[in-house]
Motif scaffolding. Structure first.
Motif, PDB file in Angstrom:
ATOM      1  N   LEU A 108      -0.911  -8.104   0.391  1.00 21.30           N
ATOM      2  CA  LEU A 108      -0.477  -6.684   0.653  1.00 21.30           C
ATOM      3  C   LEU A 108      -1.282  -6.316   1.826  1.00 21.30           C
ATOM      4  CD1 LEU A 108       0.660  -3.843  -0.126  1.00 21.30           C
ATOM      5  CD2 LEU A 108      -1.334  -3.450  -1.426  1.00 21.30           C
ATOM      6  N   ASN A 112       0.447  -5.239   5.406  1.00 19.74           N
ATOM      7  CA  ASN A 112       0.020  -4.030   6.065  1.00 19.74           C
ATOM      8  C   ASN A 112      -0.596  -3.955   7.449  1.00 19.74           C
ATOM      9  OD1 ASN A 112       1.360  -2.506   4.208  1.00 19.74           O
ATOM     10  ND2 ASN A 112      -0.376  -1.943   2.978  1.00 19.74           N
ATOM     11  N   ASP A 158      -6.678  -0.520   6.327  1.00 16.27           N
ATOM     12  CA  ASP A 158      -7.138   0.677   5.945  1.00 16.27           C
ATOM     13  C   ASP A 158      -6.801   0.903   4.773  1.00 16.27           C
ATOM     14  OD1 ASP A 158      -8.961   2.636   6.462  1.00 16.27           O
ATOM     15  OD2 ASP A 158      -7.487   3.825   7.484  1.00 16.27           O
ATOM     16  N   ASN A 159      -6.655   0.452   3.711  1.00 16.35           N
ATOM     17  CA  ASN A 159      -6.315   0.944   2.057  1.00 16.35           C
ATOM     18  C   ASN A 159      -7.515   1.079   1.419  1.00 16.35           C
ATOM     19  OD1 ASN A 159      -5.744   0.909  -0.334  1.00 16.35           O
ATOM     20  ND2 ASN A 159      -3.716   0.212   0.048  1.00 16.35           N
TER      21      ASN A 159
ATOM     22  N   GLN B  97      -1.664   5.287  -1.021  1.00 10.75           N
ATOM     23  CA  GLN B  97      -2.356   4.070  -1.123  1.00 10.75           C
ATOM     24  C   GLN B  97      -2.551   3.481  -2.480  1.00 10.75           C
ATOM     25  OE1 GLN B  97      -6.157   4.085   0.872  1.00 10.75           O
ATOM     26  NE2 GLN B  97      -5.129   4.356   2.915  1.00 10.75           N
ATOM     27  N   GLU B 100       1.018   2.302  -3.615  1.00 10.10           N
ATOM     28  CA  GLU B 100       1.076   1.199  -3.144  1.00 10.10           C
ATOM     29  C   GLU B 100       0.330  -0.054  -3.829  1.00 10.10           C
ATOM     30  OE1 GLU B 100      -0.018   0.395   0.796  1.00 10.10           O
ATOM     31  OE2 GLU B 100       1.611  -0.683   1.147  1.00 10.10           O
ATOM     32  N   THR B 101      -0.715   0.031  -4.187  1.00  9.48           N
ATOM     33  CA  THR B 101      -1.511  -0.849  -4.632  1.00  9.48           C
ATOM     34  C   THR B 101      -1.317  -0.969  -6.237  1.00  9.48           C
ATOM     35  OG1 THR B 101      -3.538   0.089  -3.332  1.00  9.48           O
ATOM     36  CG2 THR B 101      -3.927  -1.568  -5.247  1.00  9.48           C
ATOM     37  N   VAL B 104       2.151  -3.201  -6.635  1.00  7.78           N
ATOM     38  CA  VAL B 104       1.862  -4.845  -6.352  1.00  7.78           C
ATOM     39  C   VAL B 104       1.349  -5.216  -7.931  1.00  7.78           C
ATOM     40  CG1 VAL B 104       2.054  -4.646  -4.085  1.00  7.78           C
ATOM     41  CG2 VAL B 104      -0.232  -4.969  -5.372  1.00  7.78           C
TER      42      VAL B 104
END
Lengths: 241, 241
Positions: A108, A112, A158-159, B97, B100-101, B104
């Motif tokens: 991931l 990104n 940048d997550n 974020q 998104e994380t 997955v």
DNA sequence: CGGACCAAATTGGTCTGACCAAATATAGGG
DNA sequence: CCCTATATTTGGTCAGACCAATTTGGTCCG
């Protein structure tokens, strides 16, 4: 071997490992602070500081009347490091789960990073990949470069959520594997393929491609690591016999 | 509003939020224990217990001579919950974020669960999906069933690493969104599609399919959530004006 | 003027002993 | 045998004290 040299940290560490080793049943009463103070020959204050750390880890819950042990799999992610270092050899199942999970997060991140990177950052990434391609450096010496590459990816992506997760797993894992002499035997062709894919994905700014390459790489890493741990285990068994 | 009712927890909470609000620069000296004790009108012992919690969170590092503040993004994952509850409206970037994380990881869980499930577990999953299909229940009332479904998936997949990660994010997120009245407007057709895919993947025991459906669903959820937060923000802005 | 060195003040780490309130265990009565 | 009242245990907090490491501030020297 220990982390900090304060008494309260030593107590916390000791009790933490006992809980992780399942020496208490979940829900069971934890020894009283006064008993623990006597056992560790410390003051109640030091014990209380240790307990407040364990509570933050989600390993115990305290209440007037007595503290109780919580089930390990309702704890905080921060216990994962200690959990993998409990025995002389890390639990292979846990290592595999770690790699699988870390793999999708890395994929991931790569996706990104490459999709959002600006021109300058793309050049920077390309440069790092070139350094990883250097054949004159052995696997061990390559580690810092890999870490640098992943760190850069992480900064570009940048997550914060992924970064926080990574913090709790951090270098602990790789370091421990190195320390134990567990070295996965990744085929050179496999690494070459990964680097090649990364190169292409950076050039084409195709994050999806990088993601897939990363996933594939971690699949191979899992297999190699499983084998490496099995090998190490049989080595140890021989030494004992 | 507060978590525990003990003084040391209140102090920890208060200081934690101050650090998360960036009221101290990273690396800056933290107030001394004696000063904090005076400020909170508490004993040094209580303050020390609070500080040992902050240290466990990776927010400060203490040493004889003085404690120092650490940068937030080198902290433990456990700060994510508090981080999202700092302001009256959660940071939309952070929420995105997070989704998104989490997406997955949920996809990974679904894939593994369905691939490794035995016959009995497949039936159980099928049953849960049927319950999710019930149209007579509204979105709010559906939440417990979704949680039950995800929990079952997680138990079947049996990946401790993912579970530990989820612990630190836990119900906090959904609960907070509900409490704030932020409700993503997911189209019915979208949910239907997800459920249909899940049904098929369970029947065919095709984890990959479930994974893709889950990913797609979270993509839509991210968009809807972003919109919902924006809407709420403009609502609040109007009220102020 | 700048850097090295030394003494004083500050700070974290720990201990002792004490008190309160909540929770638990125990004994007693129905 | 169950339920209630009492005694004990346990966590939560406070106060005051001491030590060792670090910081700080000033002094002296080059």
């Amino acid at each position: 071997m220990s982390s900090s040299n304060t008494i309260s940290h030593e107590i916390a560490e000791s009790l933490r490992d006992e809980i992780l080793r399942q020496q208490y049943r979940s829900g069971e009463r934890f020894p009283s602070e006064r008993d623990l103070a006597a056992r560790f020959d410390a003051s109640r204050g030091a014990v209380r500081e240790a307990l407040s750390q364990l509570e933050q880890l989600g390993l115990i819950r305290t209440q007037p009347g007595g503290a109780r042990v919580q089930s390990v799999d309702s704890a905080s992610l921060a216990v994962l490091g200690p959990l993998m270092q409990l025995n002389d050899l890390p639990n292979p199942v846990l290592v595999d789960q770690f790699l699988e999970t870390f793999g999708v997060l890395a994929a991931l991140t790569a996706k990104n990073a490459i999709n959002t990177a600006n021109a300058e950052q793309l050049i920077q990434l390309k440069e790092l990949v070139v350094q990883l391609t250097d054949e004159s450096v052995d696997l061990e010496g390559m580690q810092p470069r890999w870490r640098e590459f992943m760190k850069t990816l992480s900064e570009i992506a940048d997550n914060l959520v992924v970064r926080l997760i990574s913090n709790d797993l951090k270098a602990q894992f790789v370091d421990q594997m190195m320390r134990l002499g567990i070295r996965p035997d990744l085929k050179k062709s496999s690494i070459k393929r990964l680097l090649s894919s990364l190169r292409v994905s950076i050039n084409k700014k195709d994050g999806e491609l990088a993601s897939e390459a990363m996933l594939e790489h971690f699949e191979e890493l899992r297999a190699a690591m499983s084998e490496a741990i099995g090998l190490k285990a049989s080595e140890i068994r021989k030494m004992v016999v």
